[in-house]
Scaffold this active site. Sequence first.
Site, PDB file in Angstrom:
ATOM      1  N   GLU A 215       0.811  -1.221   0.000  1.00 29.58           N
ATOM      2  CA  GLU A 215       0.000   0.000   0.000  1.00 29.58           C
ATOM      3  C   GLU A 215       0.838   1.261   0.000  1.00 29.58           C
ATOM      4  OE1 GLU A 215      -3.540   1.822   2.810  1.00 29.58           O
ATOM      5  OE2 GLU A 215      -3.488  -0.315   2.372  1.00 29.58           O
ATOM      6  N   LYS A 216       1.999   1.208   0.688  1.00 32.08           N
ATOM      7  CA  LYS A 216       2.825   2.396   0.865  1.00 32.08           C
ATOM      8  C   LYS A 216       4.294   2.042   0.640  1.00 32.08           C
ATOM      9  CE  LYS A 216       0.906   2.431   4.862  1.00 32.08           C
ATOM     10  NZ  LYS A 216      -0.330   1.694   4.621  1.00 32.08           N
TER      11      LYS A 216
ATOM     12  N   ASP B 216      -3.109  -3.057   3.252  1.00 29.60           N
ATOM     13  CA  ASP B 216      -3.681  -3.225   4.591  1.00 29.60           C
ATOM     14  C   ASP B 216      -4.839  -4.221   4.559  1.00 29.60           C
ATOM     15  OD1 ASP B 216      -1.900  -1.405   5.536  1.00 29.60           O
ATOM     16  OD2 ASP B 216      -3.310   0.258   5.674  1.00 29.60           O
TER      17      ASP B 216
ATOM     18  N   ASP C 187      -7.875  -4.671   5.236  1.00 27.53           N
ATOM     19  CA  ASP C 187      -9.200  -4.129   5.536  1.00 27.53           C
ATOM     20  C   ASP C 187      -9.874  -3.748   4.232  1.00 27.53           C
ATOM     21  OD1 ASP C 187      -7.872  -1.837   4.743  1.00 27.53           O
ATOM     22  OD2 ASP C 187      -7.856  -0.902   6.721  1.00 27.53           O
TER      23      ASP C 187
ATOM     24  N   TYR D 129       3.304   3.524  12.479  1.00 21.84           N
ATOM     25  CA  TYR D 129       2.278   4.035  11.568  1.00 21.84           C
ATOM     26  C   TYR D 129       1.182   4.761  12.345  1.00 21.84           C
ATOM     27  CZ  TYR D 129      -1.129   4.037   7.754  1.00 21.84           C
ATOM     28  OH  TYR D 129      -2.036   4.413   6.795  1.00 21.84           O
TER      29      TYR D 129
ATOM     30  N   ARG E 229      -1.972   6.007  11.539  1.00 19.30           N
ATOM     31  CA  ARG E 229      -3.423   5.888  11.343  1.00 19.30           C
ATOM     32  C   ARG E 229      -3.980   4.627  12.010  1.00 19.30           C
ATOM     33  NH1 ARG E 229      -1.449   8.739   7.047  1.00 19.30           N
ATOM     34  NH2 ARG E 229      -2.724  10.492   6.283  1.00 19.30           N
TER      35      ARG E 229
END
Length: 677
Positions: free
Chosen positions: A7-8, A101, A103, A318, A320
Amino acid sequence: MRVVLCEKPSQAADVAKVIGATNRGQGCFTGPGLAVTYCIGHLMENAAPEDYGDRYKKWSLEDLPIIPSEWKMKAKPKTQSQLKTVKALLDKAKELVIATDPDREGELIAWEVIEHCGYKGPTLRMHLSALNQAAIKKAWANLRPASETINQYYSALARGRGDWLVGMNMSRLFTLLGAQAGYQGVLSIGRVQTPTLRIVVDRDRTIENFVAKPYWDLSVTLSHNKATFTAKWLPASAMDEQGRCSSEQAARQAEAAVLNTGVARVSAVATERVVEAAPLPFSLGDLQQACSAKLGLGAQQTLDIAQSLYETHKATTYPRADNGYLDESMHSEVPQIFAAMVRTDPSVATLVGRLDPQVKSRAWNSAKVTAHHGIIPTIEPANIERMSEREASVYRLIRAHFLAQFLPAHEYDKTIVQLTIADQEFKASGRLQQVVGWKAVMTDQGAKANEEAAGQEEAGQSSAQVLPDLVEGDRPKVIAAAGEKMMTTPPKHMTEGDLIKAMKGAAKLVSDPRLKQKLRDTVGIGTEATRAGIIETLLERGFIVKKGRTLRATDAAFTLIDSAPEALTNPGMTAVWEQALTMVEEGTMGLDDFVSRQSTWITQMVTKYSSTKMSFKLEPSPPCPVCQGQMRRRPGKTGPFWSCMTYPDCNGTISIEQKSKKSVSKRKPNRKAAAAS
């Protein structure tokens, strides 16, 4: 070649290091038969209305509702080069591993790129709950078929399309209705944005309509064995709904009777040991609340600082995070984290030296870790001297909550004494600290616990007093009695921290038991990653303004909330959506069925509210410097500006700051930004 899609960039670097992709390439990491690449968040976005036809460039009631027959996605301009890198790798891939992630949003980020790139090969899912070596190795050894979680993608797609239908259609509708009433700005509406705005509007309206009422308080000072303490009156009659005395005569009579009697009788004494566990490490929302209360920081400021601590200083994990729990596999890294904290800030060496890294608090619970674990210091040392003052303050808060996990519970004895004086009942409360425990580290770090200590002030009486030894039947002397007229006070205006808390606790604002539970299950409205952005949007669009540390709703906000459909202002709307999205995720409702229902509902809303009459306290607008026509106030990247009402036919604009100079600009305002998130 096996391609791993993260994702990142930072996540990709962590994964690549563990699985053997040690060569750094352009937008990827490579190894023998292996490539790890990343998305930089969303590389794709929903097409705007104008992408479905030139007719939608101009806002018109006749064109509503806008309901795409085929949904379009387009590449984000700023990250097109990374999308090209990902596509080139997927074109060569024999197998794909999704490592975004675990989710709904992570599935969307991956699959929207996969669909765009046309990859059709075998696909596996890597479930990462933490980014330490042990967690990555475990996830890499337990890859699962991506088909097991693809319904999360469909659920996220359903949410995005539903939000688009609401935001694009209702924002255009109410902006056009506002224009008919002479309002000069964009009236954006969104599934999360609008109920959030209502929270502020409702609080301000409660304050505005509040009528102060008098009540009478009676405090008694007593003496026993050369020690003094205070007790509060418990009126037996003439009480308001809060149990306060509403009769001055009753209060004066009680005061006179107490002074005349001069002696109290202890009717009951109860002492209990209160044991307070350490607060969990921070989630982002809890950190935003704490920084608002202690440091006066806004939600977006806190997020930006936490992101800087994570990316620039490598000092914390991280940011968030949606809860404060920690993966149990990370516990073995505690000695390394302790060592890194000391190297980051040598002033904590003595404190850290007193702690036992083997202790396991309730925070270490893998079963409660969701997409991200709580925010804690990293195993890499940083340099606190290179942090700004605010960054260092936020780092110390995060550090304190982590260190608290390795200290005993805070314990104190809470004593309640019931007294009778002249047939009037009184209560004295006291507390005596027994074990400082984790509160010591909060004091050492200059930070308080997130939650106030148990035994807070009750009816204005400080819970910090230490009571003398009292037993039933004791007769302390009355030294003084002070009756006082008090006035009820309205609630305070919300800070950004208060609003974050209200968004997380939106279940309290809903009466339906099923919707209330759904909001609890989904932790309110918005997500940890989006709440700060929602507040910033409301500020940028002039719906709320800051006054000191507090937020105030504007006249436009009151009008919009009063005019918009109840279904869009009530947090219960989000709960209804979440029920349907859960059905999509479980496979009991199809994506097309969800979108079809939302399309039908939006069509009904547009029909029902297209004749709504709105009324505003209007700010006079200047004439357009190009065509001399009427102008409308709009939000912009560098601040609000006036834009010609006939845009795009006329591109005349005036900066709000340069209004008196009648400066002309040819730049076109971003109409797409009117849609709510």
